[in-house]
Design a protein around this motif. Structure first.
Motif, PDB file in Angstrom:
ATOM      1  N   PRO A 125       0.799  -1.234   0.000  1.00  0.00           N
ATOM      2  CA  PRO A 125       0.000   0.000   0.000  1.00  0.00           C
ATOM      3  C   PRO A 125       0.832   1.285   0.000  1.00  0.00           C
ATOM      4  CG  PRO A 125      -0.921  -1.585   1.539  1.00  0.00           C
ATOM      5  CD  PRO A 125       0.404  -2.132   1.109  1.00  0.00           C
ATOM      6  N   ASN A 126       2.092   1.189   0.375  1.00  0.00           N
ATOM      7  CA  ASN A 126       2.968   2.358   0.383  1.00  0.00           C
ATOM      8  C   ASN A 126       3.781   2.495  -0.903  1.00  0.00           C
ATOM      9  OD1 ASN A 126       2.486   2.972   3.304  1.00  0.00           O
ATOM     10  ND2 ASN A 126       3.449   0.975   3.563  1.00  0.00           N
ATOM     11  N   ASP A 127       3.582   1.546  -1.827  1.00  0.00           N
ATOM     12  CA  ASP A 127       4.411   1.482  -3.021  1.00  0.00           C
ATOM     13  C   ASP A 127       3.742   2.119  -4.232  1.00  0.00           C
ATOM     14  OD1 ASP A 127       6.303   0.170  -1.542  1.00  0.00           O
ATOM     15  OD2 ASP A 127       5.889  -1.817  -2.372  1.00  0.00           O
ATOM     16  N   VAL A 128       4.552   2.310  -5.261  1.00  0.00           N
ATOM     17  CA  VAL A 128       4.090   2.798  -6.559  1.00  0.00           C
ATOM     18  C   VAL A 128       4.252   1.658  -7.559  1.00  0.00           C
ATOM     19  CG1 VAL A 128       4.546   4.417  -8.436  1.00  0.00           C
ATOM     20  CG2 VAL A 128       4.724   5.179  -6.059  1.00  0.00           C
ATOM     21  N   PRO A 129       3.182   1.246  -8.261  1.00  0.00           N
ATOM     22  CA  PRO A 129       3.338   0.199  -9.271  1.00  0.00           C
ATOM     23  C   PRO A 129       4.366   0.617 -10.316  1.00  0.00           C
ATOM     24  CG  PRO A 129       1.021   0.595  -8.821  1.00  0.00           C
ATOM     25  CD  PRO A 129       1.781   1.694  -8.138  1.00  0.00           C
ATOM     26  N   GLN A 130       5.317  -0.264 -10.594  1.00  0.00           N
ATOM     27  CA  GLN A 130       6.384   0.101 -11.523  1.00  0.00           C
ATOM     28  C   GLN A 130       5.865   0.124 -12.949  1.00  0.00           C
ATOM     29  OE1 GLN A 130       9.844  -2.405 -11.445  1.00  0.00           O
ATOM     30  NE2 GLN A 130      10.715  -1.444 -13.257  1.00  0.00           N
ATOM     31  N   GLY A 131       5.955   1.273 -13.561  1.00  0.00           N
ATOM     32  CA  GLY A 131       5.594   1.406 -14.958  1.00  0.00           C
ATOM     33  C   GLY A 131       6.816   1.311 -15.844  1.00  0.00           C
ATOM     34  N   ASN A 132       6.753   1.948 -16.992  1.00  0.00           N
ATOM     35  CA  ASN A 132       7.882   1.951 -17.913  1.00  0.00           C
ATOM     36  C   ASN A 132       8.807   3.117 -17.614  1.00  0.00           C
ATOM     37  OD1 ASN A 132       7.093  -0.292 -19.582  1.00  0.00           O
ATOM     38  ND2 ASN A 132       5.456   1.006 -20.381  1.00  0.00           N
ATOM     39  N   TYR A 133      10.102   2.832 -17.560  1.00  0.00           N
ATOM     40  CA  TYR A 133      11.118   3.859 -17.345  1.00  0.00           C
ATOM     41  C   TYR A 133      12.202   3.704 -18.401  1.00  0.00           C
ATOM     42  CZ  TYR A 133       8.938   4.898 -12.867  1.00  0.00           C
ATOM     43  OH  TYR A 133       8.035   5.277 -11.900  1.00  0.00           O
ATOM     44  N   PRO A 134      12.731   4.814 -18.923  1.00  0.00           N
ATOM     45  CA  PRO A 134      13.772   4.713 -19.951  1.00  0.00           C
ATOM     46  C   PRO A 134      15.008   3.992 -19.433  1.00  0.00           C
ATOM     47  CG  PRO A 134      12.912   6.956 -19.777  1.00  0.00           C
ATOM     48  CD  PRO A 134      12.385   6.201 -18.597  1.00  0.00           C
ATOM     49  N   GLY A 135      15.681   3.296 -20.337  1.00  0.00           N
ATOM     50  CA  GLY A 135      16.888   2.583 -19.946  1.00  0.00           C
ATOM     51  C   GLY A 135      17.937   3.491 -19.338  1.00  0.00           C
ATOM     52  N   ASP A 136      18.036   4.716 -19.834  1.00  0.00           N
ATOM     53  CA  ASP A 136      19.042   5.645 -19.324  1.00  0.00           C
ATOM     54  C   ASP A 136      18.774   6.063 -17.883  1.00  0.00           C
ATOM     55  OD1 ASP A 136      20.498   5.637 -21.654  1.00  0.00           O
ATOM     56  OD2 ASP A 136      19.510   7.417 -22.484  1.00  0.00           O
ATOM     57  N   TYR A 137      17.509   5.972 -17.451  1.00  0.00           N
ATOM     58  CA  TYR A 137      17.200   6.346 -16.066  1.00  0.00           C
ATOM     59  C   TYR A 137      17.967   5.487 -15.083  1.00  0.00           C
ATOM     60  CZ  TYR A 137      15.002   5.598 -11.583  1.00  0.00           C
ATOM     61  OH  TYR A 137      14.812   5.386 -10.234  1.00  0.00           O
ATOM     62  N   TRP A 138      18.041   4.194 -15.348  1.00  0.00           N
ATOM     63  CA  TRP A 138      18.669   3.275 -14.404  1.00  0.00           C
ATOM     64  C   TRP A 138      20.156   3.606 -14.234  1.00  0.00           C
ATOM     65  CZ3 TRP A 138      14.860   0.877 -12.054  1.00  0.00           C
ATOM     66  CH2 TRP A 138      13.662   0.711 -12.762  1.00  0.00           C
ATOM     67  N   THR A 139      20.788   3.992 -15.325  1.00  0.00           N
ATOM     68  CA  THR A 139      22.197   4.408 -15.258  1.00  0.00           C
ATOM     69  C   THR A 139      22.339   5.707 -14.488  1.00  0.00           C
ATOM     70  OG1 THR A 139      22.607   3.342 -17.393  1.00  0.00           O
ATOM     71  CG2 THR A 139      24.233   4.959 -16.639  1.00  0.00           C
ATOM     72  N   LEU A 140      21.409   6.624 -14.714  1.00  0.00           N
ATOM     73  CA  LEU A 140      21.441   7.913 -14.026  1.00  0.00           C
ATOM     74  C   LEU A 140      21.265   7.737 -12.520  1.00  0.00           C
ATOM     75  CD1 LEU A 140      21.549  11.023 -14.603  1.00  0.00           C
ATOM     76  CD2 LEU A 140      19.046  10.974 -14.557  1.00  0.00           C
ATOM     77  N   ALA A 141      20.344   6.875 -12.132  1.00  0.00           N
ATOM     78  CA  ALA A 141      20.112   6.621 -10.709  1.00  0.00           C
ATOM     79  C   ALA A 141      21.346   6.004 -10.048  1.00  0.00           C
ATOM     80  CB  ALA A 141      18.910   5.708 -10.534  1.00  0.00           C
ATOM     81  N   THR A 142      22.010   5.123 -10.765  1.00  0.00           N
ATOM     82  CA  THR A 142      23.248   4.539 -10.233  1.00  0.00           C
ATOM     83  C   THR A 142      24.283   5.621  -9.994  1.00  0.00           C
ATOM     84  OG1 THR A 142      22.878   2.394 -11.282  1.00  0.00           O
ATOM     85  CG2 THR A 142      25.153   2.957 -10.744  1.00  0.00           C
ATOM     86  N   SER A 143      24.381   6.545 -10.929  1.00  0.00           N
ATOM     87  CA  SER A 143      25.346   7.637 -10.787  1.00  0.00           C
ATOM     88  C   SER A 143      25.039   8.497  -9.564  1.00  0.00           C
ATOM     89  CB  SER A 143      25.332   8.498 -12.055  1.00  0.00           C
ATOM     90  OG  SER A 143      26.239   9.580 -11.941  1.00  0.00           O
ATOM     91  N   LEU A 144      23.758   8.806  -9.341  1.00  0.00           N
ATOM     92  CA  LEU A 144      23.376   9.595  -8.175  1.00  0.00           C
ATOM     93  C   LEU A 144      23.753   8.861  -6.896  1.00  0.00           C
ATOM     94  CD1 LEU A 144      21.948  11.975  -6.794  1.00  0.00           C
ATOM     95  CD2 LEU A 144      19.781  10.716  -7.052  1.00  0.00           C
ATOM     96  N   GLY A 145      23.434   7.582  -6.827  1.00  0.00           N
ATOM     97  CA  GLY A 145      23.776   6.810  -5.643  1.00  0.00           C
ATOM     98  C   GLY A 145      25.277   6.718  -5.419  1.00  0.00           C
ATOM     99  N   ASP A 146      26.021   6.596  -6.507  1.00  0.00           N
ATOM    100  CA  ASP A 146      27.480   6.486  -6.381  1.00  0.00           C
ATOM    101  C   ASP A 146      28.111   7.755  -5.811  1.00  0.00           C
ATOM    102  OD1 ASP A 146      27.507   3.900  -7.293  1.00  0.00           O
ATOM    103  OD2 ASP A 146      28.072   4.412  -9.357  1.00  0.00           O
ATOM    104  N   THR A 147      27.514   8.910  -6.132  1.00  0.00           N
ATOM    105  CA  THR A 147      28.064  10.158  -5.575  1.00  0.00           C
ATOM    106  C   THR A 147      27.841  10.235  -4.069  1.00  0.00           C
ATOM    107  OG1 THR A 147      26.032  11.431  -5.988  1.00  0.00           O
ATOM    108  CG2 THR A 147      27.684  11.400  -7.746  1.00  0.00           C
TER     109      THR A 147
END
Length: 430
Positions: free
Chosen positions: A377-399
């Motif tokens: 109930p606290n979650d968001v159903p995962q829809g479609n996300y661009p492939g580049d988003y996943w790389t971008l999120a990794t970069s944010l976490g790495d910083t």
């Protein structure tokens, strides 16, 4: 049978008539061949379902199970005696890419992750679920899994599981209050144990942003092109979320990760049902699960961590033979029925989407699935996300992991980081 070679478009249109009245037996056990069909004219045409092989793609750990169940189903229906099944190991993460590359050469029935549905529809790789089949899906599965089968108002697949999300596993001899992120960290630090949370993953990272109320979704057109990005990470609530990630990463107990087999000295880990057996074996009598914890943000407010939720679906490739199409529909329905979902849970632990199967004593007493149900109930159903988003999120976490972003970084710089991140994400939809 009066066989027709139909285009994918004609098959889809014909399906609404062919299956609009499919079956007088409206139970979870599926539709029987004797009652299959819509109008009397359609029924009279399918007196012979034909013959051939039905190719099925599923994850490796359910290949043998699926083959056994599919063969049992065909053997129990004399009208389907001309068919055999070939079951191949193609995981839900790979099925969509393979189908889109070669629809004609792809599986007749295949499992896939719900975030791939728009791409598959756009590629003409799915047959619509209509008529009594759509009614059956709606009446026999939880609402979130039913919604996951749709693009717009049209249903395109049968729900197979309702278990693709993450929650907290913990060592109850160490963690005294799993509902509090601060207490989990304090307990792990005091015991010299580790807390694993994969903050450089685009799947786990949003737990903090969704927790503070941020939005991040994409819209797609009928060709599965990204047309808009709805995002407000660059906001005060986004800064609160980013600060909490940084605060967690600053703890001596923090370890970046989400796989039990790579964890050491672990007293808490954010993970999914796929690791349940291994974690239970590792923690023994101290094994415990809970929904994700809450945290006190930098603004003094309390926030419940959110996350992505997801579902495994079973789709049917458009068929050129109406007899084979009818067999595929009934087989896919059976493979997602209460009977089979319950058996699949017992065999490999997949969490059912079918509400009757969810009510089974074994499923209800499964602590991992219970924690997931409390988290969803606290979650968001995962829809479609661009492939580049996943790389971008990794970069944010790495910083954050490298401490380039740290507890001393100013709010102004944090907001700029989030604005750049948000602008880039929005740019993927242009």
């Amino acid at each position: 049978m009066k066989k027709k070679v139909l285009s994918a478009l004609l098959v889809a249109a014909m399906t609404a008539t062919m299956f609009a009245g499919c079956g007088d037996k409206k139970t979870d056990e599926g539709t029987t061949p004797a009652t299959q069909g819509g109008s009397a004219e359609t029924q009279s045409e399918i007196t012979d379902y034909g013959s051939g092989d039905i190719k099925i793609w599923v994850a490796d750990n359910v290949v043998d199970f699926t083959k056994e169940k599919a063969e049992e189903f065909l053997a129990s229906n004399d009208a389907f005696s001309g068919y055999t099944v070939t079951v191949e190991a193609v995981g839900e993460g790979d099925a969509a890419g393979n189908m889109i590359t070669d629809v004609e050469g792809g599986a007749d029935i295949y499992g896939f992750a719900q975030d791939q549905i728009s791409r598959l529809v756009a590629a003409g790789a799915l047959q619509p679920i209509v008529g009594d089949y759509a009614t059956w899906v709606t009446e026999n599965n939880d609402a979130d899994s039913v919604n996951a089968t749709k693009v717009g108002d049209q249903m395109w697949a049968f729900p197979m599981t309702s278990d693709n999300g993450y929650f907290l596993y913990y060592d109850k001899s160490v963690v005294t209050d799993p509902s509090s992120l601060e207490q989990i960290v304090a307990d792990c630090e005091a015991a010299g144990k580790n807390f694993y949370f994969e903050i450089n993953s685009g799947w786990y990272q949003p737990a903090f942003f969704f927790g503070t109320g941020c939005e991040f979704t994409y819209e797609t057109d009928t060709d599965a092109n990204f047309t808009a990005c709805n995002m407000d990470y660059a906001s005060d609530k986004g800064v609160v979320a980013l600060k909490e990630i940084i605060e967690l990463a600053s703890s001596k107990c923090f370890q970046n990760g989400s796989s039990w087999d790579k964890a050491t000295d672990c007293a808490a880990i954010v993970d999914g049902t796929w690791d349940s057996a291994a974690i239970k074996s590792g923690l023994g009598d101290n094994f415990a699960c809970a929904k994700l914890p809450s945290f006190t943000g930098s603004d003094g407010q309390t926030y419940q961590l959110g996350g992505f939720s997801g579902f495994k679906l079973l789709g049917i490739k458009p068929q050129t033979e109406e007899g084979k199409a009818a067999v595929c529909y009934q087989l896919a329905q059976y493979l997602t029925s209460s009977e089979v979902q319950t058996a699949r849970y017992e065999a490999v632990g997949w969490g059912p989407s079918n509400t009757e199967a969810q009510a089974a004593d074994a499923v209800q007493s499964d602590v991992a699935l219970t924690a997931l149900r409390e988290q969803i109930p606290n979650d968001v159903p995962q829809g479609n996300y661009p492939g580049d988003y996943w790389t971008l999120a990794t970069s944010l976490g790495d910083t954050i992991i490298s401490h380039d972003l740290n507890t001393k970084t100013s709010d102004e710089d944090l907001m700029k980081t989030l604005q750049d991140f948000q602008d880039t994400c929005i740019g993927y939809a242009k």
